[in-house]
Every structure is written in structure tokens, then in C-alpha cells.
Design an enzyme around this catalytic site. Sequence first.
Site, PDB file in Angstrom:
ATOM      1  N   LYS A   9       0.829  -1.204   0.000  1.00  0.00           N
ATOM      2  CA  LYS A   9       0.000   0.000   0.000  1.00  0.00           C
ATOM      3  C   LYS A   9       0.871   1.266   0.000  1.00  0.00           C
ATOM      4  CE  LYS A   9      -3.904  -2.339   2.276  1.00  0.00           C
ATOM      5  NZ  LYS A   9      -4.918  -2.275   3.373  1.00  0.00           N
ATOM      6  N   TYR A  49     -12.159  -2.279  -3.715  1.00  0.00           N
ATOM      7  CA  TYR A  49     -12.642  -2.418  -2.344  1.00  0.00           C
ATOM      8  C   TYR A  49     -14.171  -2.279  -2.259  1.00  0.00           C
ATOM      9  CZ  TYR A  49      -8.100  -2.688   0.077  1.00  0.00           C
ATOM     10  OH  TYR A  49      -6.874  -3.094   0.572  1.00  0.00           O
ATOM     11  N   PHE A  57     -15.372   3.696   6.951  1.00  0.00           N
ATOM     12  CA  PHE A  57     -14.012   4.083   6.573  1.00  0.00           C
ATOM     13  C   PHE A  57     -13.765   4.032   5.063  1.00  0.00           C
ATOM     14  CE2 PHE A  57     -13.932  -0.462   7.808  1.00  0.00           C
ATOM     15  CZ  PHE A  57     -13.465  -1.035   6.633  1.00  0.00           C
ATOM     16  N   ARG A  85      -1.657 -14.325   4.176  1.00  0.00           N
ATOM     17  CA  ARG A  85      -2.359 -13.690   5.304  1.00  0.00           C
ATOM     18  C   ARG A  85      -1.566 -13.861   6.601  1.00  0.00           C
ATOM     19  NH1 ARG A  85      -6.749 -10.316   4.142  1.00  0.00           N
ATOM     20  NH2 ARG A  85      -7.155 -10.585   6.352  1.00  0.00           N
ATOM     21  N   THR A  91      -5.246  -7.350  10.591  1.00  0.00           N
ATOM     22  CA  THR A  91      -5.602  -6.050  10.001  1.00  0.00           C
ATOM     23  C   THR A  91      -5.130  -4.893  10.881  1.00  0.00           C
ATOM     24  OG1 THR A  91      -7.600  -7.112   9.126  1.00  0.00           O
ATOM     25  CG2 THR A  91      -7.524  -4.693   9.078  1.00  0.00           C
ATOM     26  N   ARG A 102       2.735  -6.446   9.104  1.00  0.00           N
ATOM     27  CA  ARG A 102       1.980  -5.360   9.746  1.00  0.00           C
ATOM     28  C   ARG A 102       2.532  -5.033  11.135  1.00  0.00           C
ATOM     29  NH1 ARG A 102      -3.931  -7.224   7.435  1.00  0.00           N
ATOM     30  NH2 ARG A 102      -4.015  -5.799   5.650  1.00  0.00           N
ATOM     31  N   ASN A 112      -2.118   0.129   6.820  1.00  0.00           N
ATOM     32  CA  ASN A 112      -1.552  -1.127   7.323  1.00  0.00           C
ATOM     33  C   ASN A 112      -0.662  -1.851   6.317  1.00  0.00           C
ATOM     34  OD1 ASN A 112      -3.597  -1.980   5.727  1.00  0.00           O
ATOM     35  ND2 ASN A 112      -4.769  -3.021   7.319  1.00  0.00           N
ATOM     36  N   HIS A 115      -2.005  -5.369   1.457  1.00  0.00           N
ATOM     37  CA  HIS A 115      -3.293  -6.030   1.237  1.00  0.00           C
ATOM     38  C   HIS A 115      -3.021  -7.469   0.848  1.00  0.00           C
ATOM     39  CE1 HIS A 115      -7.162  -7.131  -0.493  1.00  0.00           C
ATOM     40  NE2 HIS A 115      -6.449  -7.683  -1.445  1.00  0.00           N
ATOM     41  N   GLU A 126      -9.131 -10.983  -7.767  1.00  0.00           N
ATOM     42  CA  GLU A 126      -8.205  -9.873  -7.534  1.00  0.00           C
ATOM     43  C   GLU A 126      -6.958  -9.972  -8.412  1.00  0.00           C
ATOM     44  OE1 GLU A 126      -9.551  -8.876  -2.927  1.00  0.00           O
ATOM     45  OE2 GLU A 126      -7.526  -9.597  -3.301  1.00  0.00           O
TER      46      GLU A 126
HETATM   47  P1  ATP Z   1      -6.961  -5.952   3.156  1.00  0.00           P
HETATM   48  O1  ATP Z   1      -8.309  -6.273   2.509  1.00  0.00           O
HETATM   49  O2  ATP Z   1      -6.466  -4.592   2.813  1.00  0.00           O
HETATM   50  O3  ATP Z   1      -5.959  -7.043   2.920  1.00  0.00           O
HETATM   51  P2  ATP Z   1      -7.912  -6.995   5.613  1.00  0.00           P
HETATM   52  O4  ATP Z   1      -8.508  -8.062   4.785  1.00  0.00           O
HETATM   53  O5  ATP Z   1      -6.979  -7.398   6.713  1.00  0.00           O
HETATM   54  O6  ATP Z   1      -7.159  -5.937   4.730  1.00  0.00           O
HETATM   55  P3  ATP Z   1     -10.484  -5.688   5.643  1.00  0.00           P
HETATM   56  O7  ATP Z   1     -11.496  -5.916   6.702  1.00  0.00           O
HETATM   57  O8  ATP Z   1     -10.688  -6.341   4.320  1.00  0.00           O
HETATM   58  O9  ATP Z   1      -9.045  -6.084   6.253  1.00  0.00           O
HETATM   59  O10 ATP Z   1     -10.330  -4.106   5.465  1.00  0.00           O
HETATM   60  C1  ATP Z   1      -9.769  -3.578   4.285  1.00  0.00           C
HETATM   61  C2  ATP Z   1      -8.913  -2.401   4.629  1.00  0.00           C
HETATM   62  O11 ATP Z   1      -9.720  -1.318   5.069  1.00  0.00           O
HETATM   63  C3  ATP Z   1      -7.922  -2.620   5.769  1.00  0.00           C
HETATM   64  O12 ATP Z   1      -6.747  -3.247   5.401  1.00  0.00           O
HETATM   65  C4  ATP Z   1      -7.664  -1.191   6.207  1.00  0.00           C
HETATM   66  O13 ATP Z   1      -6.743  -0.552   5.323  1.00  0.00           O
HETATM   67  C5  ATP Z   1      -9.031  -0.569   6.049  1.00  0.00           C
HETATM   68  N1  ATP Z   1      -9.768  -0.640   7.319  1.00  0.00           N
HETATM   69  C6  ATP Z   1     -10.349  -1.722   7.870  1.00  0.00           C
HETATM   70  N2  ATP Z   1     -10.927  -1.428   9.038  1.00  0.00           N
HETATM   71  C7  ATP Z   1     -10.694  -0.114   9.253  1.00  0.00           C
HETATM   72  C8  ATP Z   1     -11.022   0.803  10.283  1.00  0.00           C
HETATM   73  N3  ATP Z   1     -11.723   0.423  11.346  1.00  0.00           N
HETATM   74  N4  ATP Z   1     -10.604   2.083  10.147  1.00  0.00           N
HETATM   75  C9  ATP Z   1      -9.902   2.486   9.069  1.00  0.00           C
HETATM   76  N5  ATP Z   1      -9.560   1.669   8.049  1.00  0.00           N
HETATM   77  C10 ATP Z   1      -9.950   0.390   8.144  1.00  0.00           C
HETATM   78 MG    MG Z   2      -9.698  -7.709   3.077  1.00  0.00          MG
END
Ligand code: ATP
Ligand code: MG
Length: 137
Positions: A9, A49, A57, A85, A91, A102, A112, A115, A126
Site C-alpha cells: 500500500k 474495495y 471508513f 495472510r 488487520t 503489519r 496497514n 493487502h 483480484e
Molecule cells: P486488506 O483487505 O487490505 O488485505 P484486511 O482483509 O486485513 O485488509 P479488511 O477488513 O478487508 O481487512 O479491510 C480492508 C482495509 O480497510 C484494511 O486493510 C484497512 O486498510 C481498512 N480498514 C479496515 N478497518 C478499518 C477501520 N476500522 N478504520 C480504518 N480503516 C480500516
Molecule cells: Mg480484506
Amino acid sequence: MERTLSIIKPDGVERNLIGQIVSKFEENGLNIAAMKKVRLSKHQAEAFYAVHKERPFFGELVDFMTRSPVVVMCLKGEGAVAKNREIMGATNPEEAADGTIRKLFAKSIGENTVHGSDALETAKEEVAFFFAESEIY
Ligand code: ATP
Ligand code: MG
């Protein structure tokens, strides 16, 4: 042999962490099957997304993902989806296990650093979002 999508990212690319992050994947037995640096458009980030579009968010996430270039990779290996993962960590970096990307590098739950696809089916979609079959080795 599975494939999964990884994105370094904007916060990771901005802080010059590409090499260290790629090393983590290689050290853990994943191969870089395709890789490129791209600047996501707002439209691309919203589409990528889309599953989160109702979340509070979402706007912040799209702004973050489009503020500077990212590195997108197709990772390949045995159990690549789950392994990626695991290497990434939770996350929320405060909850991420020691040694994960992370835990090492992420500053907040929003910024974070990486992705990773969360399941085999989403991984297929994806990877195809960013790469033609002819670009994956
Ligand atoms: P990613 O999809 O980016 O790999 P993830 O699968 O661990 O991350 P998701 O629940 O899919 O987590 O959330 C997607 C992304 O949205 C997170 O990686 C983060 O960048 C953002 N995000 C998630 N929760 C929050 C939050 N509470 N506040 C701000 N940003 C958030
Ligand atoms: Mg995700």
C-alpha cells in the site's frame, strides 16, 4: 499451487519498504509470479474495495489507496492465500503477531502497509483485476 494477490500500500511504498516486504514473501517460500508499480485511480480503488463500500471508513480507504503508487504482486505457492495472510498479520497492527509485516511496519489499522486476498475465490478475481494471464509466470 495457489495464487493470491498482494498489494504494498502507499504507506509501504512511500517509506521505501518494497524490498523488505518482498523478501518476507520469498523467505517464507512464496514466489513473485507477477509484479508492477501502479497509481490507482479513484475508480479502480472503489471497484477493488467495493465489498467495503457501506463501511464508515470507505472514503478514507479510497483516499489512502490513491494518494501515491502501490506495488501489486501475484504471489504463487502451496497454500499461498493463507500463507500470505499469515505473513501479513492481523488487520490491526496492534493485534498482529511478532515478525509479521503489519507488526513490523504498519502504523495504524487504516495505513496497514499490505493487502492480501482473503480466500481462493477472491484471490482469482483480484489477480485478474490487475494481471492478464500472459503476465503471470
Ligand atoms: P486488506 O483487505 O487490505 O488485505 P484486511 O482483509 O486485513 O485488509 P479488511 O477488513 O478487508 O481487512 O479491510 C480492508 C482495509 O480497510 C484494511 O486493510 C484497512 O486498510 C481498512 N480498514 C479496515 N478497518 C478499518 C477501520 N476500522 N478504520 C480504518 N480503516 C480500516
Ligand atoms: Mg480484506
